[in-house]
Write a protein that holds these residues in place. Structure first.
Motif, PDB file in Angstrom:
ATOM      1  N   ALA A  99     -36.781 -34.381  17.431  1.00 33.48           N
ATOM      2  CA  ALA A  99     -37.787 -35.432  17.214  1.00 33.48           C
ATOM      3  C   ALA A  99     -37.416 -36.610  18.103  1.00 33.48           C
ATOM      4  N   GLY A 100     -38.309 -37.575  18.197  1.00 26.03           N
ATOM      5  CA  GLY A 100     -37.995 -38.787  18.951  1.00 26.03           C
ATOM      6  C   GLY A 100     -36.768 -39.485  18.385  1.00 26.03           C
ATOM      7  N   PHE A 101     -36.667 -39.520  17.046  1.00 32.94           N
ATOM      8  CA  PHE A 101     -35.479 -40.019  16.360  1.00 32.94           C
ATOM      9  C   PHE A 101     -35.254 -39.135  15.146  1.00 32.94           C
ATOM     10  N   ASN A 102     -34.035 -38.657  15.022  1.00 35.51           N
ATOM     11  CA  ASN A 102     -33.600 -37.918  13.844  1.00 35.51           C
ATOM     12  C   ASN A 102     -32.165 -38.339  13.598  1.00 35.51           C
ATOM     13  N   GLY A 103     -31.958 -39.188  12.613  1.00 36.31           N
ATOM     14  CA  GLY A 103     -30.599 -39.657  12.413  1.00 36.31           C
ATOM     15  C   GLY A 103     -30.469 -40.668  11.309  1.00 36.31           C
ATOM     16  N   TYR A 104     -29.552 -41.590  11.538  1.00 36.33           N
ATOM     17  CA  TYR A 104     -29.086 -42.496  10.504  1.00 36.33           C
ATOM     18  C   TYR A 104     -29.243 -43.950  10.922  1.00 36.33           C
ATOM     19  N   THR A 105     -29.510 -44.790   9.951  1.00 36.62           N
ATOM     20  CA  THR A 105     -29.446 -46.233  10.174  1.00 36.62           C
ATOM     21  C   THR A 105     -28.526 -46.817   9.104  1.00 36.62           C
ATOM     22  N   LEU A 106     -27.693 -47.738   9.528  1.00 39.30           N
ATOM     23  CA  LEU A 106     -26.836 -48.492   8.619  1.00 39.30           C
ATOM     24  C   LEU A 106     -27.096 -49.956   8.893  1.00 39.30           C
ATOM     25  N   ARG A 107     -27.421 -50.691   7.831  1.00 40.61           N
ATOM     26  CA  ARG A 107     -27.788 -52.103   7.970  1.00 40.61           C
ATOM     27  C   ARG A 107     -26.921 -52.936   7.033  1.00 40.61           C
ATOM     28  N   PHE A 108     -26.460 -54.063   7.556  1.00 37.46           N
ATOM     29  CA  PHE A 108     -25.666 -55.001   6.771  1.00 37.46           C
ATOM     30  C   PHE A 108     -26.531 -56.226   6.517  1.00 37.46           C
ATOM     31  N   PRO A 109     -26.932 -56.480   5.269  1.00 36.89           N
ATOM     32  CA  PRO A 109     -27.884 -57.563   4.960  1.00 36.89           C
ATOM     33  C   PRO A 109     -27.216 -58.946   4.999  1.00 36.89           C
ATOM     34  N   ILE A 110     -27.098 -59.480   6.209  1.00 37.27           N
ATOM     35  CA  ILE A 110     -26.477 -60.789   6.431  1.00 37.27           C
ATOM     36  C   ILE A 110     -27.293 -61.544   7.467  1.00 37.27           C
ATOM     37  N   ASP A 111     -26.974 -62.815   7.663  1.00 39.53           N
ATOM     38  CA  ASP A 111     -27.731 -63.644   8.597  1.00 39.53           C
ATOM     39  C   ASP A 111     -26.931 -64.063   9.824  1.00 39.53           C
ATOM     40  N   CYS A 112     -25.810 -63.422  10.091  1.00 39.70           N
ATOM     41  CA  CYS A 112     -25.004 -63.812  11.252  1.00 39.70           C
ATOM     42  C   CYS A 112     -24.744 -62.589  12.122  1.00 39.70           C
ATOM     43  N   VAL A 113     -24.162 -62.807  13.286  1.00 36.97           N
ATOM     44  CA  VAL A 113     -23.815 -61.706  14.181  1.00 36.97           C
ATOM     45  C   VAL A 113     -22.559 -61.036  13.627  1.00 36.97           C
ATOM     46  N   LEU A 114     -22.693 -59.820  13.166  1.00 34.85           N
ATOM     47  CA  LEU A 114     -21.565 -59.085  12.602  1.00 34.85           C
ATOM     48  C   LEU A 114     -21.036 -58.056  13.594  1.00 34.85           C
ATOM     49  N   ILE A 115     -21.924 -57.266  14.173  1.00 33.52           N
ATOM     50  CA  ILE A 115     -21.529 -56.210  15.102  1.00 33.52           C
ATOM     51  C   ILE A 115     -21.878 -56.659  16.517  1.00 33.52           C
ATOM     52  N   SER A 116     -20.847 -56.905  17.329  1.00 34.67           N
ATOM     53  CA  SER A 116     -21.121 -57.337  18.699  1.00 34.67           C
ATOM     54  C   SER A 116     -21.099 -56.171  19.676  1.00 34.67           C
ATOM     55  N   ASP A 117     -20.482 -55.056  19.285  1.00 36.91           N
ATOM     56  CA  ASP A 117     -20.443 -53.900  20.167  1.00 36.91           C
ATOM     57  C   ASP A 117     -20.106 -52.667  19.335  1.00 36.91           C
ATOM     58  N   LEU A 129     -23.082 -36.080  21.914  1.00 41.83           N
ATOM     59  CA  LEU A 129     -24.046 -37.183  21.814  1.00 41.83           C
ATOM     60  C   LEU A 129     -24.388 -37.737  23.185  1.00 41.83           C
ATOM     61  N   LYS A 130     -25.642 -38.070  23.372  1.00 43.17           N
ATOM     62  CA  LYS A 130     -26.082 -38.709  24.610  1.00 43.17           C
ATOM     63  C   LYS A 130     -25.670 -40.182  24.582  1.00 43.17           C
ATOM     64  N   PRO A 131     -25.488 -40.810  25.746  1.00 44.43           N
ATOM     65  CA  PRO A 131     -25.086 -42.218  25.774  1.00 44.43           C
ATOM     66  C   PRO A 131     -26.042 -43.149  25.032  1.00 44.43           C
ATOM     67  N   SER A 140     -27.001 -54.189  12.409  1.00 45.67           N
ATOM     68  CA  SER A 140     -27.275 -52.787  12.090  1.00 45.67           C
ATOM     69  C   SER A 140     -26.919 -51.872  13.248  1.00 45.67           C
ATOM     70  N   LEU A 141     -26.943 -50.577  12.954  1.00 38.94           N
ATOM     71  CA  LEU A 141     -26.819 -49.577  14.004  1.00 38.94           C
ATOM     72  C   LEU A 141     -27.628 -48.357  13.613  1.00 38.94           C
ATOM     73  N   SER A 142     -28.092 -47.651  14.642  1.00 38.87           N
ATOM     74  CA  SER A 142     -28.841 -46.404  14.463  1.00 38.87           C
ATOM     75  C   SER A 142     -28.176 -45.341  15.316  1.00 38.87           C
ATOM     76  N   LEU A 143     -28.096 -44.141  14.784  1.00 41.69           N
ATOM     77  CA  LEU A 143     -27.491 -43.026  15.500  1.00 41.69           C
ATOM     78  C   LEU A 143     -28.467 -41.860  15.501  1.00 41.69           C
ATOM     79  N   ASN A 144     -28.890 -41.446  16.690  1.00 41.31           N
ATOM     80  CA  ASN A 144     -29.865 -40.372  16.859  1.00 41.31           C
ATOM     81  C   ASN A 144     -29.137 -39.066  17.186  1.00 41.31           C
ATOM     82  N   VAL A 145     -29.262 -38.079  16.301  1.00 39.42           N
ATOM     83  CA  VAL A 145     -28.613 -36.784  16.497  1.00 39.42           C
ATOM     84  C   VAL A 145     -29.642 -35.674  16.732  1.00 39.42           C
ATOM     85  N   ALA A 146     -30.869 -36.021  17.060  1.00 37.22           N
ATOM     86  CA  ALA A 146     -31.968 -35.064  17.227  1.00 37.22           C
ATOM     87  C   ALA A 146     -31.594 -33.927  18.170  1.00 37.22           C
TER      88      ALA A 146
END
Length: 168
Positions: A99-117, A129-131, A140-146
């Protein structure tokens, strides 16, 4: 009980961001979801939000949900201070639906920059995995394993750069 005043209080409060950064994602609320879609407005599969608090051991374990045609691949997700590991030890071997996207999303419900890389740990990842499989935002982050094949021995490990951000 003595109150800190003046210079001593300033030193203590100045040190707090460094202390928060040492714990990274630990004790933070994280919201996890599985999704499959070609058009995000018309998903084939979207799980409910699973809410957890990052601590020792796995935060999420998903099993098949009994959907016809497409279903959740069993996965165990362990979030630590600066790493996320996906393992498939209870999954029957197969291939993630294409599919165009088949995977996972993880979200941290905050108002600041938590994940910089974030980066795929090639030494701790057995799936090809593709780059562009990993997408990050400050919270947040999303990981596509389609389309990827998987087996019970497969794992995906992501290394994160976590910034100072007060616990909510």
């Amino acid at each position: 009980m003595r109150r800190l005043t003046g210079f001593a209080a300033t030193l203590l409060f100045a040190a707090l961001p460094a202390i928060a950064n040492e714990t990274g994602l630990m004790d933070r609320t994280v919201i996890f979801k599985v999704m499959t879609w070609d058009d995000p407005d018309l998903p084939y599969l979207i799980s409910r939000d699973f809410v957890g608090v990052v601590g020792d051991g796995p935060e999420f374990g998903m099993q098949r949900e009994g959907f016809i045609g497409i279903d959740v691949v069993p996965v165990l997700i362990d979030v630590s201070a600066d790493r996320i590991t996906f393992s498939y030890a209870t999954a029957d071997p197969g291939t993630f639906a294409l599919a165009g996207f088949n995977g996972y999303t993880l979200r941290f419900p905050i108002d600041c920059v938590l994940i910089s890389d974030a980066a795929i740990d090639l030494g701790g990842t057995s799936l090809p995995l593709k780059p562009d499989a990993l997408t990050i935002t400050p919270q947040s982050l999303s990981l596509n394993v389609a389309g990827l094949p998987f087996d019970r021995d497969d794992k995906i490990t992501l290394n994160l750069t976590v910034q100072d951000c007060p616990l909510s």
